[in-house]
Design a protein around this motif. Sequence first.
Motif, PDB file in Angstrom:
ATOM      1  N   GLY A 101     106.333  63.208  -8.213  1.00 22.62           N
ATOM      2  CA  GLY A 101     105.561  62.572  -6.978  1.00 22.62           C
ATOM      3  C   GLY A 101     106.449  63.082  -5.729  1.00 22.62           C
ATOM      4  O   GLY A 101     107.393  64.070  -5.763  1.00 22.62           O
ATOM      5  N   GLN A 155      94.611  62.015   0.442  1.00 24.47           N
ATOM      6  CA  GLN A 155      95.270  61.857  -0.644  1.00 24.47           C
ATOM      7  C   GLN A 155      95.642  63.035  -1.311  1.00 24.47           C
ATOM      8  O   GLN A 155      94.960  64.021  -1.268  1.00 24.47           O
ATOM      9  N   PHE A 187     104.138  58.617  -3.675  1.00 24.28           N
ATOM     10  CA  PHE A 187     103.656  58.469  -4.920  1.00 24.28           C
ATOM     11  C   PHE A 187     104.552  58.837  -6.108  1.00 24.28           C
ATOM     12  O   PHE A 187     105.316  59.639  -5.739  1.00 24.28           O
ATOM     13  N   GLN A 189     101.639  54.053  -5.786  1.00 27.36           N
ATOM     14  CA  GLN A 189     101.731  54.767  -4.492  1.00 27.36           C
ATOM     15  C   GLN A 189     101.796  53.857  -3.672  1.00 27.36           C
ATOM     16  O   GLN A 189     101.274  52.660  -3.675  1.00 27.36           O
TER      17      GLN A 189
END
Length: 997
Positions: free
Chosen positions: A961, A115, A921, A933
Amino acid sequence: MFTRVALLLCAAVVLAQSQTPVITSVINNGSLLAGPIAPGMQVNITGSNLGDPTSVTCGGGAVAVPTVCSGVSVLVNGNAAPVRTEGANGGSFYVPIDTPVGSATVQVSRVTGGQTLTSNVFSVTVAATAPGLFTTTVNNTIFGNFQTTAGVTITPGAPAKAGDTIKVLGTGFGVTNPLLAPGTTVPASPAYNIVAPVKVTVGGKDATVVSAARIPNGLGATDQAVFTVPAGLTGSQPVVVNVGGVNSQTLQLPLTGGPTAPTITGVAPAAGGSTLLAPGDQAFINGTNLGTTGVSAVVGGKPAFVLNTNANGVLVQIPVDAPIGATTVVVGTSAPFNITLSQFAPALPPNTNSGLNNGAFMYHLAAQTLVTTTSPASPNEQVALIAYGLGPTSPVVPTGQSANDLSNVTTTVPTIILAGQSVPVSYAAAAPGQVGAYAVVFTVPASTTNGNQNVSVRIGGVTSNNLPFPVSTAPIISQVVNAASYIPTGLPNAGIAQGSIFVIKGNNLGPATLTIAPQAFQSTSLAGTSVSVTVAGSTVAPTFYYTSAGQLALLMPSNTPTGTGTISVTYNDQTGPTAPITVVASTAGIFTVTSDGQGSGIVTYADYSLVSALKAANCGGVYTTCGAANPGDVLIIWATGLGPVNGTDASGAGLGVNMASLPLKVWLGGVQATVAYQGRSGCCIGEDQVVITVPAGVPTGCSVPLSIQIGNFISNTVLIPVANGSRTCTPANPTLSTANVLQLSSGAPVTFADIELRRTDNFPGFTDSMKAEFARVTIDPALQPFIATYIDNTPPGACSVQTNLNGGNNPPFATAAGLDAGAQLTVTGPNGTKTVPGGTGSYQATLSATGNYLVPGSYTVSSPGGADVKAFTANVTLPAMPVMTSPTPDSVNAASVTRSSGTNVTWTGGGSNVIVQISGFNYTDTSNTIGAQFQCTTPPNSNSFTVPASVLLALPTGTFGGISFDPTAVTVVPQGGGLTLMFISSTYDYYSPINWK
């Protein structure tokens, strides 16, 4: 159905997630002081969770400094900056030369555990020049980094003299001619001269400046000014370099005669409120000639951590292992100064942002926000008081470091004194992200009255100063959310629908004990609590299901006007401040087994038995679990928010009535399902049912995503198991098997290992790393039939969406603990052998800062074994990985994506032995606190994938994002180790910033 499920199932403790990076300072790499930065200069950045626990240096020599260093990137005004070093508590980067002068922002992004975590936005000022001079330490005394033209450092033992031509090194002198990008090696010729005028003064006299340029063979950010020392000067003389009208810090140049020694005149606690000093405490050392940069301090014969300096004062953390009793403090070459250290020196620092005159520094524990006059504490609420001088912790937090969480507890538990009364402390620990500070967690007593209350802390018989903090007995609203989806305010699908069940979270909302209405949604008041909603000038009173101090559940009347408005809570005749609310006609939320809007959805068969990963022996009827859905099955999705009914909600109007005109779609694994019924359930006010048939061709697995779309509003995405010809799901994750589903559902503790080899794209270049996690977990019995749904991957061709921003659907583990797999792991491949150190279940190391280790070929990963994990060896084959082609990875300019049109991602390469995951995201703003996300798994042997509008519409609009492209080699299951689950994967990643529209 809502009441039965809500009482039966609850949320559980989850595995710890990687923490968000936090920037606390951006400072000049030369002066080591905060202030303006300049294009082309090197800048240091400090904070917490900024990078790996072990620092990494990127670039150097013939290799340019990359824009991503071991997964860490820095954006200045949204533009990628070359990253020289990265580490957990700090690193350094070069300011892009095209950064405009004026206000600017700095952000850090860190890719970890699959992530991308993005820091807070840190505001800085960019100036054309921001000169900062480097320093050198001689015998614990700080001097400027002055050198002869031959490069010999000038020291008190080898001073310069009037008439000598010498040079001083620094950064921030501004752009050069010819223009040179920072992070690239400076050629020996031609000279890259500083464009701005450079002036040097020594002892107040102007020196003759011979030249000012980038230093040859450096990395494009180190400057040097060559000057001649004016005549008539001796002794230690102050030097200032002025570039373009901006002065550097002042440093001492040793000339014949020697420097003036520093002198200490006093030492005092930094927090105030106490005259005592304790190990680990912050302290001010006052005096003269103490220095401005590179200052060293020693307390009790041990190095102190220097936090800030000026010529007349030094802020330090006293070493945590400094001896108790009489001891001394030394700064540089100063004479020892006598002090006495106590075991405890409790003190409360004032919070100037509290709204009070020197109010207490206190946090709402649940929300992690400051207690202020506009956000007061409430009776029965847990808060965290920031304090100093509370003594040792276990485990010990080393000098100069901060804790990552509240697990480093004090060995002696303090007592809180609130309004003159002793209050029990839940626990006290080193405060996360703060050096030398503690957080004391306690519950504000129910008897606490409205107003400003004095608080102090007592430990070891010593009591701190008293400071006030505000308390309100009125209800305080923190969140208003759909009772099924829990989507936070700010996201496009977060409105509260007419006729839907919704939840209010906050403090002081109702009685301390949960009170459930005798009949759901019949009364506008319950146990002294009432709620008022005002929209478009019309005020309505929602009806109650339950009330409590921290949470209310209500029904939004169907006749509430749509639009933006306000909501307030009244409890025991006290009405709290209003909070914003948006009421819409329809926006669905699907109930989940953990009552948090994430993970396994509440979906039933016709007999109201639950769809689950595993079929139970007692399958049949309400509450029972009857296994995975099959194509052709008729399923009931339990939800709220489909819209208003005609008539009075409390009378049961609309129950069992099909809302046939509602533009509703159901997506299961990305395939649209046929809807047979969409409307209120036949039993329950506010609770909706959507009846579907599982379509043929739907992807199978234990975690098939399911969502409801009404117009452009997308519900929360939940997961259900789908199988072909079986009621036990077959995992889509190649690591898992049906046997593992049985193991996970058995109730026995589960031990697992997750080992990842990762190549991170730095554009240009790569960083290769390895990370491993070993843990033992237990699962709540009520959730065991669903646990495989939380563990499995999204099946190929499908996408899931989360609004919790933690990287996925948290497995509802009841307990989790790290496992000892030995002192280190070993990986051997075509480019040699590397060791990966670690402990307490976590192992991590950079294999190559330049991406030269992980190449296609055969690898062996092994462990010698430890107290919890047996020795194991696994062979891994790393294939050639696919490469993202669109959107352009690591582009400086964000690509635009219209969410309602979906977006296509393309790549080259790959094959059946590589799984490609695409994730994206976006946050609602630069605070990075609210966002959504998605993750998609693409079909094998493909080179493109379209992320559908039904996924993207769940994301907010804006430029906060992007999209990540993560190809992963098919997982290898190692032999040995003695664990329930164990696997190794190899992953590359690419990233593209996106402007979501």
